[in-house]
Scaffold this motif. Structure first.
Motif, PDB file in Angstrom:
ATOM      1  N   VAL A 100      25.778  12.319  -4.044  1.00 36.69           N
ATOM      2  CA  VAL A 100      24.699  12.916  -3.259  1.00 36.69           C
ATOM      3  C   VAL A 100      25.270  13.862  -2.206  1.00 36.69           C
ATOM      4  N   VAL A 101      26.294  13.408  -1.505  1.00 33.53           N
ATOM      5  CA  VAL A 101      26.917  14.242  -0.477  1.00 33.53           C
ATOM      6  C   VAL A 101      27.532  15.485  -1.115  1.00 33.53           C
TER       7      VAL A 101
ATOM      8  N   THR B  81      26.048  19.794 -17.139  1.00 33.73           N
ATOM      9  CA  THR B  81      27.266  19.194 -17.690  1.00 33.73           C
ATOM     10  C   THR B  81      28.316  19.006 -16.603  1.00 33.73           C
ATOM     11  N   GLY B  82      28.385  19.978 -15.687  1.00 31.80           N
ATOM     12  CA  GLY B  82      29.335  19.851 -14.586  1.00 31.80           C
ATOM     13  C   GLY B  82      28.952  18.744 -13.625  1.00 31.80           C
ATOM     14  N   ALA B  83      27.681  18.698 -13.233  1.00 29.39           N
ATOM     15  CA  ALA B  83      27.226  17.679 -12.288  1.00 29.39           C
ATOM     16  C   ALA B  83      27.260  16.283 -12.913  1.00 29.39           C
TER      17      ALA B  83
ATOM     18  N   ILE C  82      20.274  14.281  -8.055  1.00 28.12           N
ATOM     19  CA  ILE C  82      20.335  13.358  -6.921  1.00 28.12           C
ATOM     20  C   ILE C  82      19.440  12.134  -7.127  1.00 28.12           C
ATOM     21  N   PRO C  83      18.195  12.292  -7.624  1.00 29.04           N
ATOM     22  CA  PRO C  83      17.377  11.090  -7.870  1.00 29.04           C
ATOM     23  C   PRO C  83      18.038  10.092  -8.822  1.00 29.04           C
TER      24      PRO C  83
ATOM     25  N   LEU D 288      18.711   6.225  -7.924  1.00 29.81           N
ATOM     26  CA  LEU D 288      18.258   5.124  -8.772  1.00 29.81           C
ATOM     27  C   LEU D 288      19.412   4.184  -9.097  1.00 29.81           C
ATOM     28  N   MET D 289      20.590   4.732  -9.274  1.00 30.60           N
ATOM     29  CA  MET D 289      21.766   3.907  -9.556  1.00 30.60           C
ATOM     30  C   MET D 289      22.077   2.971  -8.396  1.00 30.60           C
TER      31      MET D 289
END
Length: 305
Positions: free
Chosen positions: A49-50, A84-86, A202-203, A207-208
């Motif tokens: 997230v950061v 794919t990168g994220a 990010i969501p 959720l994880m």
């Protein structure tokens, strides 16, 4: 004296500063990226997230004064490259919390192998002897890493699998990054779409974790932001270097030298002691990555236009 020859020479070397900065930024980031988790037990999804928000910083600088390409071609390639990168980043952060950076990054450095094999299978590009030698060295390296993780219990296999998945994701990303450049999508727009893709996931990270954890000291997110901004800026340098230089030279530099710096810093700063199998795997992974990319890309770029 100026002329076409001087102009060509300048263009052929314009990638060097960006590739050099990429090696520096990603090499340092790789060595220290797991510190928030080790020092503060900061969750790896929160590190993602950061990181996603730090991508906004280089994106703002790269797009300042430029028009953001919102065409269907740019959006399609940009989102595919970005997701794919994220997605690879999300898996990488998990891998770094359970495995050593000096083993994980050499495996990730094999991502150009995926790119080359995709070009071979989808574009029917020919691979030379050095390319196939690189493939063999890469496979041997993965086997050696597999043997070395046998002493680490279940986590060894987990981080090895995650590293391989990151390798595949980033190999696919590089393949479509090249296709986007050929299609005329500028690097600033490509990076802008990469940033959007990172934010979109990010969501998934939340959720994880089952929500947004707020019971950590301020040092945890601050340290995370400090290390991940190196990652984000390095990603921009990657896009800029790839759009300015020959892949036959840029790819080995960006995919081999950055992990080398990570390995060196990890061994020096943290006093890590890799096993004999891990040392052999590191050497073969870096050699295989360099051989395969150099030979395959050189042969494809040697075709007269």
């Amino acid at each position: 004296m100026t002329g076409p020859g001087v102009s060509t020479s300048l263009r052929s070397t314009s990638w060097i500063p960006y590739a050099g900065l990429l090696v520096l930024f990603w090499g340092v980031w790789g060595a220290f990226s797991a510190l928030p988790t080790k020092l503060y037990a900061y969750p790896d999804p929160m590190i993602y997230v950061v990181w996603a928000f730090t991508m906004l910083i280089p994106a703002w600088f790269s797009l300042r004064g430029k028009k953001f390409d919102c065409s269907r071609t740019a959006a399609g390639y940009g989102l595919l490259i970005g997701l794919t990168g994220a997605g690879g980043q999300l898996l990488l952060f998990k891998a770094l919390t359970i495995g050593p950076a000096y083993v994980i990054f050499p495996i990730v450095a094999l991502s150009p192998a995926i790119t080359v094999l995709m070009a071979f299978g989808l574009l029917r590009e020919r691979l030379g002897a050095l390319s196939w030698a690189g493939v063999v060295l890469a496979l041997i390296a993965v086997v050696l890493f597999s043997v070395s993780t046998g002493e680490s219990g279940d986590n060894g296999w987990v981080y090895l699998l995650l590293a391989v998945l990151v390798c595949v994701a980033w190999g696919v990303q590089a393949y479509y990054m090249r296709k986007a450049a050929v299609a005329g999508v500028d690097d600033a727009s490509t990076f802008g779409w990469m940033t959007i893709s990172g934010l979109v996931l990010i969501p998934v990270a939340l959720l994880m974790m089952g929500g947004l954890p707020l019971d950590f000291p301020w040092q945890a997110p601050a340290l995370t932001a400090g290390t991940q901004v190196l990652n984000a800026v390095g990603a921009l340098f990657l896009v800029m270097a790839m759009s300015r230089g020959k892949a036959s030279i840029v790819a080995p530099v960006t995919n081999a030298l950055a992990p080398v710096l990570t390995i060196v810093l990890s061994l020096i700063v943290f006093g890590a002691q890799p096993s004999v199998f891990q040392v052999a795997g590191i050497v073969l992974a870096l050699a295989g990555s360099t051989l395969m990319v150099y030979r395959a890309e050189k042969s494809s770029e040697a075709v007269p236009t």
